[in-house]
Write an enzyme that holds these catalytic residues in place. Structure first.
Site, PDB file in Angstrom:
ATOM      1  N   ASP A  40      12.210 -65.130 -68.213  1.00  0.00           N
ATOM      2  CA  ASP A  40      11.095 -64.194 -68.218  1.00  0.00           C
ATOM      3  C   ASP A  40       9.936 -64.697 -67.376  1.00  0.00           C
ATOM      4  O   ASP A  40       9.811 -65.901 -67.120  1.00  0.00           O
ATOM      5  CB  ASP A  40      10.562 -64.027 -69.650  1.00  0.00           C
ATOM      6  CG  ASP A  40      11.298 -62.978 -70.429  1.00  0.00           C
ATOM      7  OD1 ASP A  40      12.218 -62.355 -69.882  1.00  0.00           O
ATOM      8  OD2 ASP A  40      10.943 -62.786 -71.603  1.00  0.00           O
ATOM      9  N   LYS A  61       9.487 -59.056 -66.475  1.00  0.00           N
ATOM     10  CA  LYS A  61       8.852 -57.773 -66.187  1.00  0.00           C
ATOM     11  C   LYS A  61       7.336 -57.962 -66.138  1.00  0.00           C
ATOM     12  O   LYS A  61       6.757 -58.604 -66.993  1.00  0.00           O
ATOM     13  CB  LYS A  61       9.236 -56.761 -67.275  1.00  0.00           C
ATOM     14  CG  LYS A  61      10.727 -56.432 -67.217  1.00  0.00           C
ATOM     15  CD  LYS A  61      11.216 -55.830 -68.515  1.00  0.00           C
ATOM     16  CE  LYS A  61      12.681 -55.490 -68.477  1.00  0.00           C
ATOM     17  NZ  LYS A  61      13.590 -56.525 -68.052  1.00  0.00           N
TER      18      LYS A  61
END
Length: 123
Positions: A40, A61
């Site tokens: 991540d 993201k």
């Protein structure tokens, strides 16, 4: 299972608060032996460095930026595990804090495809 009989593994690991000294021993070990790490955006570089022998790819993201869809991430994990690789899906923080239950869905999806999987987080 691969032709030589080795079986892949997907580990869903919580990276903790960012300081690698606070990473669980299980998480650090999974990173040490990983061959592929999908991490991540919130994971610190010092935690990613623990995966020194792995191919590491950011799949995080961020608002306003293109990102890798979750179903693509799951497909990559399944494909690599079926080829006998040890894959780590490295999430920032703890995968089950702040209502981020997507890892549970990923885990269920992996098991449905007969892919060996385990969860490593602080509970």
């Amino acid at each position: 299972m691969t032709p030589n009989g080795s079986r892949g593994l997907v580990s869903l690991v919580g990276a903790g608060p960012g300081d690698r000294a606070r990473l669980t021993l299980g998480g650090a070990e999974r990173l040490r032996v990983a061959e592929l790490v999908l991490y991540d955006a919130l994971v610190s570089p010092e935690v990613i460095e623990l995966a020194s022998r792995a191919q590491c790819f950011s799949v995080g993201k961020r608002a306003g930026r293109r990102s890798v869809p979750q179903n693509t991430i799951i497909r990559v994990m399944i494909r690599a595990a079926r080829r006998g690789r040890h894959v780590v899906r490295l999430k920032g923080g703890d995968p089950f804090v702040l209502g981020r239950g997507g890892e549970a869905v990923s885990y269920t999806h992996l098991r449905a495809h007969e892919t060996e999987a385990d969860l490593v987080c602080r509970l």
